[in-house]
Design a protein around this motif. Structure first.
Motif, short mmCIF file in Angstrom:
data_model
loop_
_atom_site.label_atom_id
_atom_site.label_comp_id
_atom_site.label_asym_id
_atom_site.label_seq_id
_atom_site.Cartn_x
_atom_site.Cartn_y
_atom_site.Cartn_z
N GLU A 80 0.83 -1.20 0.00
CA GLU A 80 0.00 0.00 0.00
C GLU A 80 0.87 1.25 0.00
OE1 GLU A 80 -3.18 2.73 0.28
OE2 GLU A 80 -3.10 0.64 -0.37
N ALA A 81 2.05 1.17 0.58
CA ALA A 81 2.92 2.35 0.73
C ALA A 81 3.43 2.89 -0.60
CB ALA A 81 4.10 2.03 1.64
N ALA A 125 -2.12 6.16 -1.60
CA ALA A 125 -1.31 6.61 -0.46
C ALA A 125 -0.56 7.88 -0.81
CB ALA A 125 -0.34 5.50 -0.05
N TRP A 126 -0.06 7.96 -2.05
CA TRP A 126 0.67 9.16 -2.50
C TRP A 126 -0.25 10.38 -2.48
CZ3 TRP A 126 -0.05 12.25 -6.90
CH2 TRP A 126 0.99 13.15 -7.18
N ASP A 179 2.35 7.94 1.38
CA ASP A 179 3.24 6.98 0.72
C ASP A 179 4.57 6.91 1.47
OD1 ASP A 179 3.55 9.70 -0.22
OD2 ASP A 179 5.08 8.93 -1.60
N ASP A 180 5.24 5.78 1.34
CA ASP A 180 6.50 5.58 2.05
C ASP A 180 7.49 4.81 1.18
OD1 ASP A 180 8.50 5.32 3.92
OD2 ASP A 180 7.48 3.76 5.09
N PRO A 181 8.07 5.49 0.20
CA PRO A 181 9.04 4.80 -0.66
C PRO A 181 10.34 4.46 0.06
CG PRO A 181 9.00 7.14 -1.17
CD PRO A 181 7.88 6.89 -0.20
N THR A 182 10.68 5.21 1.09
CA THR A 182 11.96 5.03 1.76
C THR A 182 12.10 3.67 2.42
OG1 THR A 182 12.11 7.41 2.17
CG2 THR A 182 13.52 5.98 3.50
N THR A 183 11.04 3.22 3.09
CA THR A 183 11.13 1.97 3.85
C THR A 183 11.35 0.77 2.93
OG1 THR A 183 9.74 2.83 5.63
CG2 THR A 183 9.92 0.43 5.43
N GLY A 224 2.84 6.33 -12.12
CA GLY A 224 3.59 7.45 -12.67
C GLY A 224 4.04 8.47 -11.63
N PRO A 225 3.15 8.92 -10.72
CA PRO A 225 3.57 9.92 -9.74
C PRO A 225 4.46 9.36 -8.63
CG PRO A 225 1.18 9.98 -10.12
CD PRO A 225 1.70 8.71 -10.71
N VAL A 226 4.43 8.05 -8.42
CA VAL A 226 5.14 7.45 -7.29
C VAL A 226 6.55 7.01 -7.65
CG1 VAL A 226 5.03 5.65 -5.50
CG2 VAL A 226 2.91 6.65 -6.41
#
Length: 311
Positions: free
Chosen positions: A217-218, A223-224, A229-233, A251-253
């Motif tokens: 889901e992140a 989420a974005w 959103d959590d791309p770092t983890t 596209g945006p993520v």
């Protein structure tokens, strides 16, 4: 009159020995020459797929693609142009042991050479050019890498809820077209946004490699849009594991995922990385990451477009 360009692909197959790096060259019986393994694309085949297939056919080595070495272009005696894409390809001990190469009507011999021996023995300037690029990759410590692949979901249709938009027929074709080239890069794990269009895009490659799609889901667009959103983890986890992986998102993520990868690996942001994260539907970018280090190369592919013959 010669017209259409001949498309081909191959690689510099390499292994590490106690005495240093060795590269694999092939002796072609018909031409009595020495060159790197390569061959023409089959109809409907991508460059990445062709490179892996040709290396296996000519050397018996089953490998996956490492960092790209670019392409060379030259004219054939017939006057037609030829375009050949190359990659660095590691020959593991297991792959060498499993090789069933024997001299045949096309390849009379294969030879493991030092870099100096290859420079002296290669028959064509184009191969020497590729060797030069390979040596630059060696100098940049870019051989020991793993791929982090960012795949944008394929073309989707409409639905009352955005997260439930299914793939169109074209989207399904795009998802299937990505399987071969993704396998050529050796992906082993598949993660995807919880959106249906991402799950459906990721399912064909997951089935092909015998893995499940891990829903995240992140990295979803929902989420974005909520700022959650959590791309770092997920990027930190994948870099720590240093295994070939594909992340299917939106596209945006994807630019945020690329930025997180650059930060996690100490690569730093760049225009090249930003452009590589701007993907059309069904396309993917491969970031070749040095183990314990930075991104050393990136490349972008649109598999369905590559499979279609030029008009």
């Amino acid at each position: 009159m010669p017209s259409q360009t001949v498309l081909a692909a191959g690689g510099v197959v390499w292994r590490q020995t106690d005495e240093g790096i060795r590269v694999l060259a092939v002796c072609r019986k018909k031409y009595r020459d020495l060159s790197f393994a390569k061959g023409k694309l089959d109809p409907g085949e991508t460059f990445a797929e062709a490179a892996v297939r040709e290396i296996l056919e000519e050397t018996g080595i089953a490998g996956v693609l490492g960092a790209p070495l670019g392409a060379v272009k030259y004219r054939l005696p017939s006057g037609r142009k030829k375009h050949v894409a190359y990659w660095a390809v590691k020959a593991t001990k297991a792959a060498i042991a499993a090789s069933k190469f024997s001299p045949n009507h096309e390849i009379s011999e294969i030879a493991w050479l030092t870099l100096d021996e290859a420079r002296e023995g290669l028959s064509y300037p184009a191969d020497v050019d590729i060797l030069n690029r390979f040596e630059q990759l060696v100098a940049a410590e870019g051989l020991d890498t793993y791929p982090v692949v960012f795949l944008r979901h394929a073309k989707a249709g409409a639905a009352p809820t955005d997260s439930q938009r299914p793939l169109t027929e074209t989207g399904q074709e795009q998802a299937r077209a990505a399987v071969g080239p993704l396998r050529a890069f050796g992906v082993r794990r598949v993660f995807a946004s919880t959106a249906l269009r991402c799950q459906q895009t990721a399912e064909p490659i997951a089935q092909a490699i015998g893995q499940e799609v891990h829903a995240e889901e992140a990295i979803s667009q929902a989420a974005w849009e909520r700022g959650e959103d959590d791309p770092t983890t997920i990027i930190a986890s994948r870099v720590q594991k240093a295994k070939p992986v594909v992340l299917c998102s939106h596209g945006p993520v994807i630019p945020a995922l690329m930025e997180a990868l650059a930060a996690e690996t100490g690569t730093g942001s760049s225009r090249e990385l930003r452009e590589a994260s701007s993907l059309s539907t069904g396309s993917f970018t491969v970031a070749h990451v040095r183990r314990g280090g930075q991104i050393v190369a990136i490349e972008t592919h649109s598999p369905l477009d590559e499979r279609r013959p030029p008009k």
